[in-house]
Scaffold this motif. Structure first.
Motif, PDB file in Angstrom:
ATOM      1  N   ARG A 116     150.759 -15.602  44.234  1.00  0.00           N
ATOM      2  CA  ARG A 116     149.451 -15.945  43.672  1.00  0.00           C
ATOM      3  C   ARG A 116     148.387 -15.859  44.763  1.00  0.00           C
ATOM      4  NH1 ARG A 116     149.124 -19.147  39.100  1.00  0.00           N
ATOM      5  NH2 ARG A 116     147.292 -20.169  39.936  1.00  0.00           N
ATOM      6  N   ALA A 117     147.205 -15.394  44.375  1.00  0.00           N
ATOM      7  CA  ALA A 117     146.011 -15.452  45.223  1.00  0.00           C
ATOM      8  C   ALA A 117     144.943 -16.116  44.365  1.00  0.00           C
ATOM      9  CB  ALA A 117     145.578 -14.057  45.662  1.00  0.00           C
ATOM     10  N   THR A 118     144.367 -17.199  44.876  1.00  0.00           N
ATOM     11  CA  THR A 118     143.564 -18.080  44.036  1.00  0.00           C
ATOM     12  C   THR A 118     142.263 -18.496  44.710  1.00  0.00           C
ATOM     13  OG1 THR A 118     145.677 -18.963  43.233  1.00  0.00           O
ATOM     14  CG2 THR A 118     143.729 -20.210  42.673  1.00  0.00           C
ATOM     15  N   ALA A 119     141.209 -18.633  43.890  1.00  0.00           N
ATOM     16  CA  ALA A 119     139.943 -19.236  44.310  1.00  0.00           C
ATOM     17  C   ALA A 119     140.047 -20.732  44.017  1.00  0.00           C
ATOM     18  CB  ALA A 119     138.774 -18.633  43.528  1.00  0.00           C
ATOM     19  N   LEU A 132     138.637 -38.195  49.367  1.00  0.00           N
ATOM     20  CA  LEU A 132     139.651 -37.900  48.365  1.00  0.00           C
ATOM     21  C   LEU A 132     139.128 -36.803  47.444  1.00  0.00           C
ATOM     22  CD1 LEU A 132     140.666 -41.548  47.415  1.00  0.00           C
ATOM     23  CD2 LEU A 132     142.008 -39.921  48.769  1.00  0.00           C
ATOM     24  N   ILE A 133     140.031 -36.034  46.891  1.00  0.00           N
ATOM     25  CA  ILE A 133     139.671 -34.985  45.941  1.00  0.00           C
ATOM     26  C   ILE A 133     139.411 -35.632  44.585  1.00  0.00           C
ATOM     27  CG2 ILE A 133     140.460 -32.896  44.748  1.00  0.00           C
ATOM     28  CD1 ILE A 133     142.388 -32.509  47.222  1.00  0.00           C
ATOM     29  N   THR A 134     138.237 -35.376  44.019  1.00  0.00           N
ATOM     30  CA  THR A 134     137.953 -35.852  42.667  1.00  0.00           C
ATOM     31  C   THR A 134     138.221 -34.755  41.649  1.00  0.00           C
ATOM     32  OG1 THR A 134     135.602 -35.337  42.928  1.00  0.00           O
ATOM     33  CG2 THR A 134     136.297 -37.609  43.391  1.00  0.00           C
ATOM     34  N   THR A 135     137.984 -33.505  42.060  1.00  0.00           N
ATOM     35  CA  THR A 135     138.245 -32.372  41.175  1.00  0.00           C
ATOM     36  C   THR A 135     138.640 -31.161  42.006  1.00  0.00           C
ATOM     37  OG1 THR A 135     136.534 -33.139  39.642  1.00  0.00           O
ATOM     38  CG2 THR A 135     137.300 -30.888  39.357  1.00  0.00           C
ATOM     39  N   ARG A 136     139.728 -30.533  41.621  1.00  0.00           N
ATOM     40  CA  ARG A 136     140.084 -29.227  42.179  1.00  0.00           C
ATOM     41  C   ARG A 136     140.196 -28.277  41.000  1.00  0.00           C
ATOM     42  NH1 ARG A 136     145.498 -27.369  45.606  1.00  0.00           N
ATOM     43  NH2 ARG A 136     144.958 -25.140  45.695  1.00  0.00           N
ATOM     44  N   THR A 137     139.455 -27.202  41.078  1.00  0.00           N
ATOM     45  CA  THR A 137     139.507 -26.167  40.045  1.00  0.00           C
ATOM     46  C   THR A 137     139.967 -24.887  40.710  1.00  0.00           C
ATOM     47  OG1 THR A 137     137.629 -27.233  38.926  1.00  0.00           O
ATOM     48  CG2 THR A 137     138.190 -24.988  38.245  1.00  0.00           C
ATOM     49  N   SER A 138     141.046 -24.298  40.188  1.00  0.00           N
ATOM     50  CA  SER A 138     141.641 -23.099  40.781  1.00  0.00           C
ATOM     51  C   SER A 138     141.804 -22.022  39.720  1.00  0.00           C
ATOM     52  CB  SER A 138     143.013 -23.424  41.376  1.00  0.00           C
ATOM     53  OG  SER A 138     142.910 -24.406  42.375  1.00  0.00           O
ATOM     54  N   ARG A 139     141.449 -20.806  40.098  1.00  0.00           N
ATOM     55  CA  ARG A 139     141.625 -19.661  39.203  1.00  0.00           C
ATOM     56  C   ARG A 139     142.157 -18.481  40.003  1.00  0.00           C
ATOM     57  NH1 ARG A 139     140.959 -23.260  36.312  1.00  0.00           N
ATOM     58  NH2 ARG A 139     139.778 -23.384  34.369  1.00  0.00           N
ATOM     59  N   LEU A 140     143.035 -17.721  39.363  1.00  0.00           N
ATOM     60  CA  LEU A 140     143.587 -16.531  39.998  1.00  0.00           C
ATOM     61  C   LEU A 140     142.477 -15.548  40.340  1.00  0.00           C
ATOM     62  CD1 LEU A 140     146.742 -15.773  37.818  1.00  0.00           C
ATOM     63  CD2 LEU A 140     146.694 -16.579  40.187  1.00  0.00           C
TER      64      LEU A 140
END
Length: 164
Positions: A116-119, A132-140
């Motif tokens: 996988r390669a992701t943004a 702390l992380i409140t939101t992580r959004t990942s897309r290919l």
């Protein structure tokens, strides 16, 4: 603002950026070691992790993902979650970070291959003196325009609309 205040402000920004960079860099080693407690502790209690069609809610969601049979099988087979250097923008007790990531899987014939390669776009908050992380959004990174939007928002230091 005095010179001393300016220096203290700059030092605090640098310390915040370093703390966030270390936090993000610890994700890969935590999940590759199968350490669900460490990985989950990077998130705020009510934080989210949005990967394509999967939304993990809270620390428990991240913990469950890392502890899952599927993830533990990846660890046993040999995997490497590598998050590249992050661009971090700090605004008081809130921050945005963006980076790209690769997941490598061990392959019996060729060593390792990119799976996988992701943004990745992160919203973070300082809670009790700790980032702390409140939101992580990942897309290919497969040509999906939303992945490009995540990168551009992160580079601009902007949050994802609807997640502020």
């Amino acid at each position: 603002m005095t010179v001393e205040q300016q220096l203290l402000t700059r030092l605090q920004r640098i310390e915040d950026e370093l703390a966030i960079t270390k936090l993000l860099a610890s994700y890969g080693p935590s999940v590759d070691a199968g350490n669900a407690d460490n990985a989950a502790a990077l998130w705020a209690l009510d934080g989210t992790y949005d990967v394509e069609d999967w939304l993990m809610a809270g620390r428990a969601g991240v913990h469950d993902m890392v502890g899952s049979t599927g993830h533990q099988e990846l660890v046993a087979a040999g995997c490497c979650h590598f998050l590249g250097p992050a661009v971090v923008t700090v605004d008081g007790d809130r921050a945005v970070a963006v980076c790209e990531s690769l997941v490598l899987l061990r392959d019996e014939t060729s060593g390792y291959r990119v799976w996988r390669a992701t943004a990745n776009h992160f919203a973070l908050e300082r809670v009790d003196g700790r980032w702390l992380i409140t939101t992580r959004t990942s897309r290919l990174l497969n040509g999906d325009p939303y992945a490009h939007t995540l990168l551009n928002l992160g580079l601009a230091g902007s949050t994802v609309p609807g997640q502020d």
